[in-house]
Design a protein around this motif. Sequence first.
Motif, short mmCIF file in Angstrom:
data_model
loop_
_atom_site.label_atom_id
_atom_site.label_comp_id
_atom_site.label_asym_id
_atom_site.label_seq_id
_atom_site.Cartn_x
_atom_site.Cartn_y
_atom_site.Cartn_z
N ARG A 46 3.89 18.45 -48.18
CA ARG A 46 4.82 17.97 -49.21
C ARG A 46 6.05 18.88 -49.26
O ARG A 46 7.19 18.39 -49.32
N ASP A 47 5.84 20.18 -49.26
CA ASP A 47 6.96 21.12 -49.31
C ASP A 47 7.93 20.90 -48.15
O ASP A 47 9.15 20.92 -48.34
N ARG A 48 7.40 20.68 -46.94
CA ARG A 48 8.25 20.44 -45.77
C ARG A 48 9.04 19.15 -45.91
O ARG A 48 10.24 19.11 -45.61
N ARG A 49 8.38 18.08 -46.38
CA ARG A 49 9.07 16.80 -46.54
C ARG A 49 10.16 16.90 -47.60
O ARG A 49 11.28 16.43 -47.39
N VAL A 50 9.85 17.53 -48.72
CA VAL A 50 10.83 17.68 -49.80
C VAL A 50 12.03 18.49 -49.32
O VAL A 50 13.18 18.12 -49.56
N LEU A 51 11.78 19.59 -48.61
CA LEU A 51 12.88 20.40 -48.10
C LEU A 51 13.75 19.60 -47.13
O LEU A 51 14.98 19.63 -47.22
N ALA A 52 13.12 18.84 -46.24
CA ALA A 52 13.88 18.03 -45.28
C ALA A 52 14.73 16.99 -46.01
O ALA A 52 15.90 16.77 -45.66
N ALA A 53 14.18 16.37 -47.05
CA ALA A 53 14.94 15.38 -47.82
C ALA A 53 16.11 16.04 -48.54
O ALA A 53 17.23 15.52 -48.55
N LYS A 54 15.87 17.20 -49.13
CA LYS A 54 16.93 17.90 -49.86
C LYS A 54 18.04 18.36 -48.92
O LYS A 54 19.20 18.42 -49.33
N LEU A 55 17.72 18.66 -47.68
CA LEU A 55 18.75 19.02 -46.70
C LEU A 55 19.65 17.82 -46.40
O LEU A 55 20.85 17.98 -46.21
N VAL A 56 19.07 16.63 -46.38
CA VAL A 56 19.88 15.41 -46.21
C VAL A 56 20.80 15.27 -47.42
O VAL A 56 21.99 15.04 -47.29
N CYS A 57 20.23 15.44 -48.60
CA CYS A 57 21.01 15.31 -49.83
C CYS A 57 22.15 16.34 -49.90
O CYS A 57 23.23 16.04 -50.42
N ALA A 58 21.90 17.53 -49.40
CA ALA A 58 22.89 18.60 -49.50
C ALA A 58 24.20 18.25 -48.79
O ALA A 58 25.25 18.73 -49.17
N ARG A 59 24.14 17.38 -47.80
CA ARG A 59 25.36 17.00 -47.08
C ARG A 59 25.87 15.61 -47.49
O ARG A 59 26.73 15.03 -46.84
#
Length: 101
Positions: A46-59
């Motif tokens: 879950r932590d990995r998926r959330v981080l990956a999604a937030k990286l998309v959001c960051a840009r």
Amino acid sequence: MRATANIPQPRTPAPRTGEPWQDHGACRGVPSEKFFSPDNERGRARDRRVLAAKLVCARCPVLRPCRDHALRTAEPHGIWGGLDERERAELRARGTTPAAH
């Protein structure tokens, strides 16, 4: 008649809101599974998926309207505007939500 290739269509986090900003999201073309937790997802996965999604959001050029929408509508699932469910719930509990327009 020529057979049509099965071409995947771009996806955005479901459900679609009908808001025009959503067509400009960095999440366009990213599988919705990156933003929404599968059943029984826990821990590091879950932590990995959330981080990956937030990286998309960051840009994302429409991060703010996406976040505002999720807060205004109390979206219960997924990553929206760079925030997960818990983060949105905390902001709502503090009364930090955008005004309806």
